[in-house]
Design an enzyme around this catalytic site. Structure first.
Site, PDB file in Angstrom:
ATOM      1  N   LYS A   1     -22.574 -23.540  56.848  1.00 54.35           N
ATOM      2  CA  LYS A   1     -22.514 -23.685  58.461  1.00 54.35           C
ATOM      3  C   LYS A   1     -21.319 -22.807  58.865  1.00 54.35           C
ATOM      4  CE  LYS A   1     -24.605 -27.999  57.775  1.00 54.35           C
ATOM      5  NZ  LYS A   1     -24.462 -29.505  57.207  1.00 54.35           N
TER       6      LYS A   1
ATOM      7  N   GLN B   1     -20.580 -34.248  56.717  1.00 57.47           N
ATOM      8  CA  GLN B   1     -21.492 -33.990  55.887  1.00 57.47           C
ATOM      9  C   GLN B   1     -21.856 -35.198  54.973  1.00 57.47           C
ATOM     10  OE1 GLN B   1     -22.736 -31.011  55.810  1.00 57.47           O
ATOM     11  NE2 GLN B   1     -24.272 -31.723  54.064  1.00 57.47           N
TER      12      GLN B   1
ATOM     13  N   ASP C   1     -24.957 -32.965  65.077  1.00 60.94           N
ATOM     14  CA  ASP C   1     -25.944 -33.132  64.038  1.00 60.94           C
ATOM     15  C   ASP C   1     -27.048 -34.129  64.560  1.00 60.94           C
ATOM     16  OD1 ASP C   1     -26.230 -32.533  61.381  1.00 60.94           O
ATOM     17  OD2 ASP C   1     -25.187 -34.381  60.514  1.00 60.94           O
TER      18      ASP C   1
END
Ligand code: GUN
Length: 281
Positions: free
Chosen positions: A52, A96, A119
């Site tokens: 990312k 995450q 996300d």
């Protein structure tokens, strides 16, 4: 033999489109920013986060990775999320997963400001997916739809079977396919006669996290098979689909690596740029 849906060109195309949008934002004095928070030392997370970060750099986005130790308290994590919520340099925030067991995933995700949840996996974003509204779509499901559309695979009225019911992939991709007028069946580890069900699928989405679990006997002749699995095995990265035997029956199949995973990162970038555009409006 199936057409292999190699996603490298599609991901590159998304990137090229984003470069134009990023330039336009920069001309207005805005650099899209993504903050990624990683807690603990999950090895897969390390790789994902690095990917990312690299992609942010490639596109000229501001990126910051906050790596917190495994014994970070939930309170501490929530306060770090609050700081990013307040920080106008960052238009997107990603926590995450997985988090260490002593931290509530729900609490952490719920703390992210909805307009920064690039996300797309918080209660608020998933709620918007059910009810309608302008929340961000979760990256992997959004990427799967992009792959299907790019290959001109029809969805309306078709039978889609999703194997896996996670909040990140299985449930949201089912809702997205439903939104596009597919007839959707969700299967999982307790499903009886799984093979009979998947063998009826025009579109088969495998998101179970078990290496090569679905072989050709689970696949309908002429189906589109989307393999979301990224399993680390002795033989390297393996999807949830047994590629060789499934490819003999499918009309389309995504490879691992080089398939859905590339689109997940691309869609994260797209959501982040979109968040910056919305904030700059
Ligand atoms: N861990 C594995 N996949 C994902 C994802 O898409 N988002 C987050 N936040 N964590 C993950």
């Amino acid at each position: 033999m199936a057409e292999i849906l190699n996603c490298k060109p599609l991901a590159a195309q998304v990137r090229a489109e984003l470069e134009t949008r990023v330039l336009a934002l920069k001309e207005r004095g805005v650099t899209p920013g993504l903050a990624v928070i990683r807690v603990g030392d999950d090895p897969a997370s390390e790789t994902y986060v690095r990917n990312k970060e690299r992609m942010c750099q490639k596109l000229g986005l501001l990126s910051e990775v906050l790596h917190l130790p495994n014994d970070t308290s939930e309170k501490e994590l929530l306060s770090r999320i609050d700081e990013y919520n307040q920080d106008a340099r960052f238009h997107g925030i990603l926590v995450q997963l997985p988090l260490p067991k002593h931290i509530s995933e729900e609490a952490a995700l719920a703390r992210i400001a909805p307009e920064k949840d690039v996300d797309g996996i918080s209660v608020s974003s998933l709620g918007a997916l059910v009810r309608g509204g302008d929340g961000f779509l979760p990256c992997t499901p959004k990427g799967i739809l992009r792959i299907l559309d790019n290959a001109h695979i029809p969805l309306r009225g078709k039978r889609a079977v999703v194997v896996g019911r996670s909040s990140i992939v299985g449930k949201p991709i089912s809702l997205l396919l439903l939104r596009r007028d597919a007839t959707v069946t969700i299967c999982h580890s307790r499903t009886e006669n799984l093979r009979e069900i998947t063998a009826q699928a025009d579109i088969l989405v495998a998101a179970v996290g078990r290496p090569a679990m679905l072989d050709g006997s689970y696949v309908k002749e002429g189906a589109a098979v989307i393999d979301v699995g990224i399993n680390r095995t002795e033989n390297g990265l393996v999807g949830d689909v047994d590629f060789e035997s499934a490819a003999e029956k499918a009309a389309y199949i995504t490879p691992v690596p080089g398939g859905v995973g590339l689109m997940t990162v691309a869609m994260l970038m797209e959501n982040t740029v979109e968040a910056a555009e919305r904030a700059a409006r």
